[in-house]
Motif scaffolding. Structure first.
Motif, mmCIF file in Angstrom:
data_model
loop_
_atom_site.group_PDB
_atom_site.id
_atom_site.type_symbol
_atom_site.label_atom_id
_atom_site.label_comp_id
_atom_site.label_asym_id
_atom_site.label_seq_id
_atom_site.Cartn_x
_atom_site.Cartn_y
_atom_site.Cartn_z
ATOM 1 N N GLU A 78 18.013 -31.545 23.596
ATOM 2 C CA GLU A 78 18.344 -32.718 25.070
ATOM 3 C C GLU A 78 18.530 -33.772 24.510
ATOM 4 O OE1 GLU A 78 15.452 -33.072 28.165
ATOM 5 O OE2 GLU A 78 14.473 -32.457 26.431
ATOM 6 N N ARG A 79 18.311 -34.412 23.225
ATOM 7 C CA ARG A 79 19.413 -35.818 23.198
ATOM 8 C C ARG A 79 20.430 -35.981 22.155
ATOM 9 N NH1 ARG A 79 16.794 -40.616 20.886
ATOM 10 N NH2 ARG A 79 17.844 -40.773 19.299
ATOM 11 N N LYS A 80 20.794 -34.674 21.551
ATOM 12 C CA LYS A 80 22.063 -34.099 21.266
ATOM 13 C C LYS A 80 23.062 -33.909 22.481
ATOM 14 C CE LYS A 80 20.436 -32.113 17.005
ATOM 15 N NZ LYS A 80 20.288 -30.974 16.201
ATOM 16 N N ASP A 81 22.224 -32.681 22.880
ATOM 17 C CA ASP A 81 23.404 -32.529 24.301
ATOM 18 C C ASP A 81 23.604 -33.785 25.561
ATOM 19 O OD1 ASP A 81 23.038 -30.533 23.632
ATOM 20 O OD2 ASP A 81 21.739 -29.393 24.995
ATOM 21 N N ASP A 82 22.837 -34.374 25.637
ATOM 22 C CA ASP A 82 23.015 -35.506 26.818
ATOM 23 C C ASP A 82 23.456 -36.846 26.385
ATOM 24 O OD1 ASP A 82 22.873 -33.307 28.656
ATOM 25 O OD2 ASP A 82 20.251 -34.317 28.527
ATOM 26 N N GLY A 83 23.063 -37.357 25.127
ATOM 27 C CA GLY A 83 22.949 -39.071 24.150
ATOM 28 C C GLY A 83 21.672 -39.227 24.696
ATOM 29 N N PHE A 84 21.341 -40.640 24.282
ATOM 30 C CA PHE A 84 20.558 -41.447 25.157
ATOM 31 C C PHE A 84 20.316 -42.695 24.495
ATOM 32 C CE2 PHE A 84 21.415 -40.343 19.539
ATOM 33 C CZ PHE A 84 21.069 -41.333 19.025
ATOM 34 N N ILE A 85 19.297 -43.523 24.580
ATOM 35 C CA ILE A 85 19.259 -45.169 24.649
ATOM 36 C C ILE A 85 19.284 -45.867 23.800
ATOM 37 C CG2 ILE A 85 18.566 -46.868 25.535
ATOM 38 C CD1 ILE A 85 17.627 -45.261 27.752
ATOM 39 N N CYS A 116 12.163 -40.379 29.489
ATOM 40 C CA CYS A 116 12.341 -39.022 29.305
ATOM 41 C C CYS A 116 13.844 -38.637 30.294
ATOM 42 C CB CYS A 116 11.590 -37.900 29.404
ATOM 43 S SG CYS A 116 10.987 -38.020 31.806
ATOM 44 N N ARG A 117 14.116 -37.449 30.677
ATOM 45 C CA ARG A 117 15.345 -36.832 31.735
ATOM 46 C C ARG A 117 15.282 -37.762 32.656
ATOM 47 N NH1 ARG A 117 16.828 -33.149 34.363
ATOM 48 N NH2 ARG A 117 14.854 -32.240 34.724
ATOM 49 N N SER A 118 14.216 -37.379 33.481
ATOM 50 C CA SER A 118 13.963 -38.267 34.910
ATOM 51 C C SER A 118 13.094 -38.661 34.735
ATOM 52 C CB SER A 118 13.756 -36.393 36.045
ATOM 53 O OG SER A 118 12.761 -35.615 35.308
ATOM 54 N N GLY A 142 14.223 -42.217 34.460
ATOM 55 C CA GLY A 142 14.370 -41.407 33.276
ATOM 56 C C GLY A 142 15.803 -41.714 32.829
ATOM 57 N N PHE A 143 15.815 -41.059 32.110
ATOM 58 C CA PHE A 143 17.745 -41.524 31.064
ATOM 59 C C PHE A 143 18.362 -41.292 32.252
ATOM 60 C CE2 PHE A 143 21.070 -39.310 29.021
ATOM 61 C CZ PHE A 143 21.270 -40.579 27.999
ATOM 62 N N ASN A 144 18.573 -40.199 32.741
ATOM 63 C CA ASN A 144 19.671 -39.519 34.205
ATOM 64 C C ASN A 144 20.153 -41.276 35.152
ATOM 65 O OD1 ASN A 144 19.260 -36.801 33.372
ATOM 66 N ND2 ASN A 144 18.411 -36.579 35.266
ATOM 67 N N ALA A 145 18.916 -41.472 35.420
ATOM 68 C CA ALA A 145 19.415 -42.969 36.171
ATOM 69 C C ALA A 145 20.201 -44.057 34.995
ATOM 70 C CB ALA A 145 17.496 -43.717 36.690
#
Length: 156
Positions: A78-85, A116-118, A142-145
């Motif tokens: 997920e971190r690779k696909d979407d990125g991370f803080i 996390c994601r959501s 989450g990361f989406n927000a």
């Protein structure tokens, strides 16, 4: 001879069955008491805030404190696909050894900022960590927000 056997069997049944019933009743009552106490403990725990959920703005402000440890509980994929803080440590909360790894890596004297994601998994992780004595904040939404608010993201 059969009559004697039946008479003895009847006496034994009449003596054993009530005693068994009383014993079972006591066992079930003890189980009920234990369950009631466990339920009351669970209710009282729900009234206790073990961690704080923060908005994106509050979370970003908290991250400005360099002593706060940033924890991403998503999978590496997920971190690779979407990125991370930026600056987050990754420990997947869905792995069986999450708590073991977290307790080995994370310092108890510092605040742990979880995302996390959501927001669903970070709440689970925050509850687990708080149960081990950590001071925890988590990113509500989450990361989406975080991404939707235009906050900094690292993509590898």
């Amino acid at each position: 001879m059969k009559k004697v056997f039946y008479a003895i069997a009847a006496v034994v049944l009449l003596a054993v069955v009530p005693a068994l019933a009383v014993s079972l009743h006591r066992s079930y009552r003890i189980a009920d008491i234990i369950s009631d106490e466990a339920y009351q403990d669970e209710l009282s725990m729900k009234d206790t805030v073990a961690y704080r959920s923060l908005s994106v703005e509050e979370y970003e402000l908290a991250l400005q404190d360099s002593s706060v440890v940033r924890l991403d509980v998503r999978s590496e994929q997920e971190r690779k696909d979407d990125g991370f803080i930026p600056g987050t440590v990754c420990i997947d909360v869905q792995e069986d050894d999450f708590l073991l790894k977290a307790c080995e890596i994370l310092p108890k004297e510092k605040t742990i900022a979880v995302n996390c994601r959501s927001g669903r998994r970070s709440k689970i992780a925050a509850e687990m960590l708080a149960g081990k004595g950590y001071t925890v904040i988590e990113l509500d939404g989450g990361f989406n927000a975080w991404k939707e608010a235009g906050k900094p993201v690292v993509i590898e």
